[in-house]
Design an enzyme around this catalytic site. Structure first.
Site, PDB file in Angstrom:
ATOM      1  N   ASP A   1      33.829  48.609  58.877  1.00  0.00           N
ATOM      2  CA  ASP A   1      33.701  49.071  60.270  1.00  0.00           C
ATOM      3  C   ASP A   1      33.586  47.908  61.257  1.00  0.00           C
ATOM      4  OD1 ASP A   1      31.140  48.140  59.893  1.00  0.00           O
ATOM      5  OD2 ASP A   1      30.140  49.977  60.575  1.00  0.00           O
TER       6      ASP A   1
ATOM      7  N   SER B   1      29.509  43.801  61.233  1.00  0.00           N
ATOM      8  CA  SER B   1      29.154  42.372  61.148  1.00  0.00           C
ATOM      9  C   SER B   1      30.339  41.556  60.655  1.00  0.00           C
ATOM     10  CB  SER B   1      27.935  42.154  60.236  1.00  0.00           C
ATOM     11  OG  SER B   1      28.222  42.585  58.929  1.00  0.00           O
TER      12      SER B   1
ATOM     13  N   ILE C   1      31.600  53.908  56.607  1.00  0.00           N
ATOM     14  CA  ILE C   1      31.426  54.660  55.351  1.00  0.00           C
ATOM     15  C   ILE C   1      30.331  55.722  55.450  1.00  0.00           C
ATOM     16  CG2 ILE C   1      32.332  52.875  53.795  1.00  0.00           C
ATOM     17  CD1 ILE C   1      29.308  52.206  53.176  1.00  0.00           C
TER      18      ILE C   1
ATOM     19  N   TYR D   1      15.242  47.209  52.688  1.00  0.00           N
ATOM     20  CA  TYR D   1      16.546  46.798  52.161  1.00  0.00           C
ATOM     21  C   TYR D   1      16.532  46.843  50.628  1.00  0.00           C
ATOM     22  CZ  TYR D   1      20.274  43.400  51.007  1.00  0.00           C
ATOM     23  OH  TYR D   1      21.354  42.745  50.471  1.00  0.00           O
TER      24      TYR D   1
HETATM   25  N1  LIG Z   1      24.700  37.047  51.478  1.00  0.00           N
HETATM   26  C1  LIG Z   1      23.840  37.115  50.476  1.00  0.00           C
HETATM   27  O1  LIG Z   1      23.101  36.155  50.224  1.00  0.00           O
HETATM   28  C2  LIG Z   1      23.744  38.357  49.628  1.00  0.00           C
HETATM   29  C3  LIG Z   1      22.898  38.323  48.520  1.00  0.00           C
HETATM   30  C4  LIG Z   1      22.800  39.441  47.706  1.00  0.00           C
HETATM   31  C5  LIG Z   1      23.550  40.571  48.001  1.00  0.00           C
HETATM   32  N2  LIG Z   1      24.367  40.583  49.089  1.00  0.00           N
HETATM   33  C6  LIG Z   1      25.159  41.799  49.330  1.00  0.00           C
HETATM   34  O2  LIG Z   1      26.531  41.433  49.343  1.00  0.00           O
HETATM   35  C7  LIG Z   1      27.257  42.333  50.169  1.00  0.00           C
HETATM   36  C8  LIG Z   1      28.028  41.562  51.226  1.00  0.00           C
HETATM   37  O3  LIG Z   1      27.096  40.858  52.052  1.00  0.00           O
HETATM   38  P1  LIG Z   1      27.532  39.705  53.066  1.00  0.00           P
HETATM   39  O4  LIG Z   1      26.521  38.639  52.955  1.00  0.00           O
HETATM   40  O5  LIG Z   1      28.963  39.404  52.884  1.00  0.00           O
HETATM   41  O6  LIG Z   1      27.249  40.429  54.472  1.00  0.00           O
HETATM   42  P2  LIG Z   1      28.257  40.790  55.651  1.00  0.00           P
HETATM   43  O7  LIG Z   1      27.416  41.431  56.714  1.00  0.00           O
HETATM   44  O8  LIG Z   1      29.069  39.603  56.015  1.00  0.00           O
HETATM   45  O9  LIG Z   1      29.215  41.873  54.986  1.00  0.00           O
HETATM   46  C9  LIG Z   1      28.982  43.262  55.032  1.00  0.00           C
HETATM   47  C10 LIG Z   1      30.258  43.929  55.521  1.00  0.00           C
HETATM   48  O10 LIG Z   1      30.049  45.357  55.524  1.00  0.00           O
HETATM   49  C11 LIG Z   1      30.570  45.878  56.739  1.00  0.00           C
HETATM   50  N3  LIG Z   1      29.844  47.123  57.037  1.00  0.00           N
HETATM   51  C12 LIG Z   1      28.534  47.235  57.400  1.00  0.00           C
HETATM   52  N4  LIG Z   1      28.231  48.528  57.602  1.00  0.00           N
HETATM   53  C13 LIG Z   1      29.361  49.245  57.359  1.00  0.00           C
HETATM   54  C14 LIG Z   1      29.690  50.629  57.415  1.00  0.00           C
HETATM   55  N5  LIG Z   1      28.772  51.554  57.766  1.00  0.00           N
HETATM   56  N6  LIG Z   1      30.952  51.006  57.115  1.00  0.00           N
HETATM   57  C15 LIG Z   1      31.890  50.091  56.767  1.00  0.00           C
HETATM   58  N7  LIG Z   1      31.646  48.768  56.701  1.00  0.00           N
HETATM   59  C16 LIG Z   1      30.391  48.355  56.995  1.00  0.00           C
HETATM   60  C17 LIG Z   1      30.340  44.784  57.779  1.00  0.00           C
HETATM   61  O11 LIG Z   1      31.164  44.881  58.915  1.00  0.00           O
HETATM   62  C18 LIG Z   1      30.624  43.526  56.960  1.00  0.00           C
HETATM   63  O12 LIG Z   1      31.983  43.164  57.029  1.00  0.00           O
HETATM   64  C19 LIG Z   1      26.217  43.301  50.762  1.00  0.00           C
HETATM   65  O13 LIG Z   1      26.176  44.443  49.953  1.00  0.00           O
HETATM   66  C20 LIG Z   1      24.939  42.514  50.648  1.00  0.00           C
HETATM   67  O14 LIG Z   1      23.828  43.385  50.616  1.00  0.00           O
HETATM   68  C21 LIG Z   1      24.480  39.508  49.922  1.00  0.00           C
END
Ligand SMILES: NC(=O)c1ccc[n+]([C@@H]2O[C@H](COP(=O)([O-])OP(=O)(O)OC[C@H]3O[C@@H](n4cnc5c(N)ncnc54)[C@H](O)[C@@H]3O)[C@@H](O)[C@H]2O)c1
Length: 300
Positions: free
Chosen positions: A30, A33, A50, A138
């Protein structure tokens, strides 16, 4: 292949790898972020929330071999400020993606949970058998989402990564301490540390996480849950020292209050994933040098 959250930090690196291997990739995001510019030109981007849009239709049309579900509200601090939105995106959204993947006949569902958030405070390195003790909305929601993935009834892999860093990460996100430090180092030469700096984390480069996603998504493995971590605890104060060395000049330190939901010690063992053949390949020092070079050249 379908990658939800494929316009975000981690998702876009996964999309790059899948596209480079010749896979047809649909990104569902969406852009709350994530950014459209992050998505490889060869991938298709469907801008969908989603939580509110039924993703079964696009999944049925795409008929994916694997659905990688990374779309999430990924901020611990924001989950405390707006727990119901976190519940919606991380639990309801995950349930909807998992149910749609099963209904659309996807071969496999890969979900990115969170090692740091699900285990909470760790006395010794958490294995997949350690009882989870999430200390934030979270973390509670990520743990619940894992259950929805397991109940969806299709082959699945759940990854619990530690702190991920690398290119395209937004420094404003509170988990993004590596990128935030580099931005602060290059901006005004003062690193802002929340708390006393003795809290420890395990920093894994995003391309090593992508390798883990690839392994559990495309290689033949059973359904299961795997931690993803280097297996080395680094304090925030030590990270600051590493960033100083990578930048190549003395930096100041400014200490502020500890943030709510921050655990003192996050230590996770990835021994089970290593037994599948996964091995982290990018050391923190090399990863930092790459990021500093890119940020200095304005390529972050
Ligand atoms: N960055 C880290 O250190 C880390 C560590 C452990 C787990 N994670 C997990 O990895 C995954 C990716 O994280 P990231 O760091 O790339 O963050 P990010 O915010 O860059 O990526 C999340 C993506 O999901 C999209 N999104 C958010 N809500 C949405 C919705 N309702 N519908 C459709 N799209 C939606 C955002 O636009 C974004 O592109 C997440 O599940 C996060 O919880 C990240």
């Amino acid at each position: 292949m379908v990658v939800t959250g494929g316009a975000g930090f981690i998702g876009s690196h996964l999309v790059d790898r899948l596209v480079a291997e010749g896979h047809a990739v649909l990104v569902i995001d969406d852009l709350s972020s994530g950014r459209a510019e992050n998505v490889a030109a060869a991938a298709e981007l469907a801008r969908l929330d989603i939580v509110t849009v039924d993703v079964e239709r696009p999944l049925r049309a795409w008929r994916p071999e694997v659905v990688f579900h990374l779309a999430a509200q990924a901020s611990v601090v924001r989950s405390a400020l707006d727990p119901l939105r976190d519940l919606d995106v991380n639990v309801v959204g995950t349930h909807r993606v998992a149910a749609a993947a099963a209904a659309a006949g996807a071969g496999r569902l890969v979900f990115v949970s969170s090692g740091g958030a699900v285990y909470g405070e760790t006395v010794r390195a958490a294995t997949e058998r350690t009882t989870p003790a999430p200390a934030s909305h979270y973390g509670i929601h990520k743990l619940a989402a894992e259950g929805h993935v397991r109940l969806a009834g299709l082959p699945h892999a759940i990854l619990r990564p530690t702190n991920i860093y690398g290119p395209r990460q937004a420094g404003a996100l509170e988990g993004a301490v590596v990128v935030a430090f580099i931005e602060q180092a290059l901006r005004d030469g003062v690193l802002r540390i929340h708390g006393d700096g003795r809290q420890t984390r395990d920093f894994l480069h995003v391309r090593d996480l992508v390798a883990a996603l690839h392994l559990v998504g495309l290689a033949a493995t059973n359904s299961g849950t795997w931690n993803v971590a280097v297996g080395r605890s680094v304090s925030i104060a030590t990270l600051a020292d590493h960033v100083e060395r990578a930048v190549g000049r003395p930096l100041g330190r400014a200490f502020g209050p500890r943030r709510p939901g921050d655990v003192a010690r996050s230590s996770v063992s990835a021994a089970a994933l290593r037994r599948l053949g996964w091995l982290p390949s990018i050391g923190l020092r090399d990863g930092l040098v790459e990021l500093v070079a890119a940020a200095s050249a304005g390529r972050h």
